[in-house]
Design an enzyme around this catalytic site. Structure first.
Site, mmCIF file in Angstrom:
data_model
loop_
_atom_site.group_PDB
_atom_site.id
_atom_site.type_symbol
_atom_site.label_atom_id
_atom_site.label_comp_id
_atom_site.label_asym_id
_atom_site.label_seq_id
_atom_site.Cartn_x
_atom_site.Cartn_y
_atom_site.Cartn_z
ATOM 1 N N LYS A 11 0.590 0.208 -25.634
ATOM 2 C CA LYS A 11 -0.168 -0.452 -24.573
ATOM 3 C C LYS A 11 0.621 -0.291 -23.280
ATOM 4 O O LYS A 11 1.832 -0.494 -23.256
ATOM 5 C CB LYS A 11 -0.318 -1.944 -24.921
ATOM 6 C CG LYS A 11 -0.954 -2.818 -23.846
ATOM 7 C CD LYS A 11 -2.453 -2.751 -23.943
ATOM 8 C CE LYS A 11 -3.118 -3.810 -23.064
ATOM 9 N NZ LYS A 11 -3.110 -5.134 -23.736
ATOM 10 N N SER A 40 0.065 -0.706 -18.709
ATOM 11 C CA SER A 40 -0.796 -1.004 -17.572
ATOM 12 C C SER A 40 -1.489 0.290 -17.124
ATOM 13 O O SER A 40 -0.917 1.371 -17.198
ATOM 14 C CB SER A 40 0.027 -1.552 -16.404
ATOM 15 O OG SER A 40 0.818 -2.638 -16.795
ATOM 16 N N THR A 94 -0.866 -3.202 -13.392
ATOM 17 C CA THR A 94 -2.130 -3.079 -12.672
ATOM 18 C C THR A 94 -2.250 -4.192 -11.639
ATOM 19 O O THR A 94 -2.903 -4.024 -10.605
ATOM 20 C CB THR A 94 -3.299 -3.112 -13.663
ATOM 21 O OG1 THR A 94 -3.085 -2.107 -14.665
ATOM 22 C CG2 THR A 94 -4.619 -2.834 -12.968
ATOM 23 N N HIS A 129 -2.150 -12.667 -17.702
ATOM 24 C CA HIS A 129 -2.123 -13.244 -19.055
ATOM 25 C C HIS A 129 -2.480 -14.737 -19.029
ATOM 26 O O HIS A 129 -3.303 -15.177 -18.232
ATOM 27 C CB HIS A 129 -0.760 -13.005 -19.716
ATOM 28 C CG HIS A 129 -0.384 -11.561 -19.821
ATOM 29 N ND1 HIS A 129 -1.292 -10.566 -20.037
ATOM 30 C CD2 HIS A 129 0.824 -10.943 -19.734
ATOM 31 C CE1 HIS A 129 -0.676 -9.395 -20.091
ATOM 32 N NE2 HIS A 129 0.620 -9.598 -19.907
#
Length: 278
Positions: free
Chosen positions: A57, A59, A111, A150
Site C-alpha cells: 500500500k 499513497s 496524498t 485516517h
C-alpha cells in the site's frame, strides 16, 4: 516460490480489515508465501522508493514517483467520496490565513500533502510527522495547522480543533471525481501472471472480510490507534467501499486525473509506463 513475497500495509482498520484473510491463511495461494510488514503510510512510501517491498500500500502521491518500478492493482485501495484529508487548526481560519505559515503533514509523499500543494501555492512551509503526531503538534503550537488523515478525522473535534478545509471535498468539487488516497502496488518484475493471481486473492480477501466481519476484529484492534468499536467501524465504513474491490472506470479516471494534475504542476515526474497490469 522459495522466498516469501513481502507485503506492506498500514495498521489502520481499513487495511487490516482488507488484508486479514490474505495474511491468515483464509485465501488459497498455492506455492506462494506472504510476509507482511505493517507500518505507517509514509514509511511504506519510503520502503517502496527503496525497492524493499514486492507488494505494498502506498499513497497515490508516492505512486507518481514509482511508476517505472511498480504498477497499480485495481483492488485493495482507498478511494472514495467524503473521505479526504482535513486541514485543522486550533482556531477558525481560512486557507489564505495559512499561506507562508508552518503546516504539519503526515509525510511528504502522502496524498494529503499532494492535495495541499494542488490546492494552491504558499503552503510549502511544512512540518513532517507521523500521522498520529500531527494533531498533538498543532495543539502544542508547533504548527499553525495540520493535515489529518485516517481515524484522526473522527476525533479532532474532541481535541477542540477546527476544520479549515476538507481537501477531499475540494477535490470532488474541482473534478467531480472521488478522491484517490492510497493504492496497492505490485513490483512489475513479478510478471503479469503472478500479479493477476495476487490481485484476485486480494479481492477474495475483501469478500471474506465482508462475509465474516467479526473474525478479524481482534487483529484490527491489536494494530489500531483507536480501540473504540464505533471509531473502528466508522473507519472501515468510510475507507472500504465498492472502489476497494475494484477501481472501475470512475476510480481509474480519478487516479489518472490526480497524476495528470501532479505532473502538470511538476510535483511528480512524467512516466511512459502503463498504470495497470492490463
Amino acid at each position: 516460490m522459495s522466498s516469501p513475497l513481502s507485503l506492506g500495509y498500514s495498521p489502520c482498520p481499513n487495511d487490516t480489515f482488507i488484508f486479514y484473510a490474505l495474511t491468515h491463511g483464509r485465501i488459497a495461494l498455492p506455492g506462494i508465501r506472504i510476509s507482511e510488514r505493517l507500518a505507517d503510510v509514509e514509511t511504506l512510501n519510503q520502503l517502496a522508493l527503496a525497492g524493499v517491498l514486492d507488494l505494498t500500500k502506498v499513497s497515490y502521491h508516492a505512486f507518481g514517483h514509482l511508476r517505472d518500478e511498480y504498477l497499480l492493482l485495481r483492488s485493495g485501495g482507498a478511494l472514495g467520496r467524503g473521505c479526504g484529508p482535513l486541514v485543522v487548526a486550533p482556531q477558525a481560519l481560512a486557507m489564505a490565513d495559512l499561506k507562508g505559515r508552518r503546516i504539519a503533514i503526515p509525510g511528504r509523499l502522502t496524498t494529503a500533502n499532494l492535495l495541499l500543494q494542488l490546492y494552491g501555492e504558499g503552503f510549502e512551509e511544512l512540518l513532517i510527522l507521523p500521522f498520529e503526531q500531527v494533531m498533538p503538534a498543532v495543539l502544542r503550537g508547533e504548527a499553525a495547522a495540520g493535515v489529518i488523515i485516517h481515524e484522526s478525522r473522527f476525533t479532532f473535534h474532541q481535541l477542540g480543533l477546527h476544520q479549515v478545509l476538507d481537501l477531499g471535498a475540494w477535490w470532488e468539487a474541482e473534478t467531480g471525481l472521488p478522491i484517490p488516497l492510497g493504492g496497492i502496488l505490485a513490483r512489475r518484475e513479478l510478471g503479469p501472471e503472478l500479479i493477476q493471481q495476487l490481485e484476485g486473492a486480494l479481492t477474495a480477501s475483501i469478500d471474506y472480510a465482508y462475509a465474516h466481519p467479526m473474525e478479524p476484529r481482534s487483529y484490527i484492534k491489536r494494530h489500531s490507534q483507536e480501540l473504540a468499536d464505533a471509531v473502528i467501524d466508522q473507519h472501515i465504513d468510510l475507507y472500504v467501499n465498492d472502489f476497494s474491490r475494484t477501481l472501475g472506470p470512475e476510480g481509474e479516471r480519478a487516479v489518472t486525473e490526480l497524476l495528470r494534475r501532479a505532473e502538470a504542476r511538476g510535483i511528480i515526474p512524467t512516466s511512459p509506463q502503463s498504470l495497470f497490469c492490463n
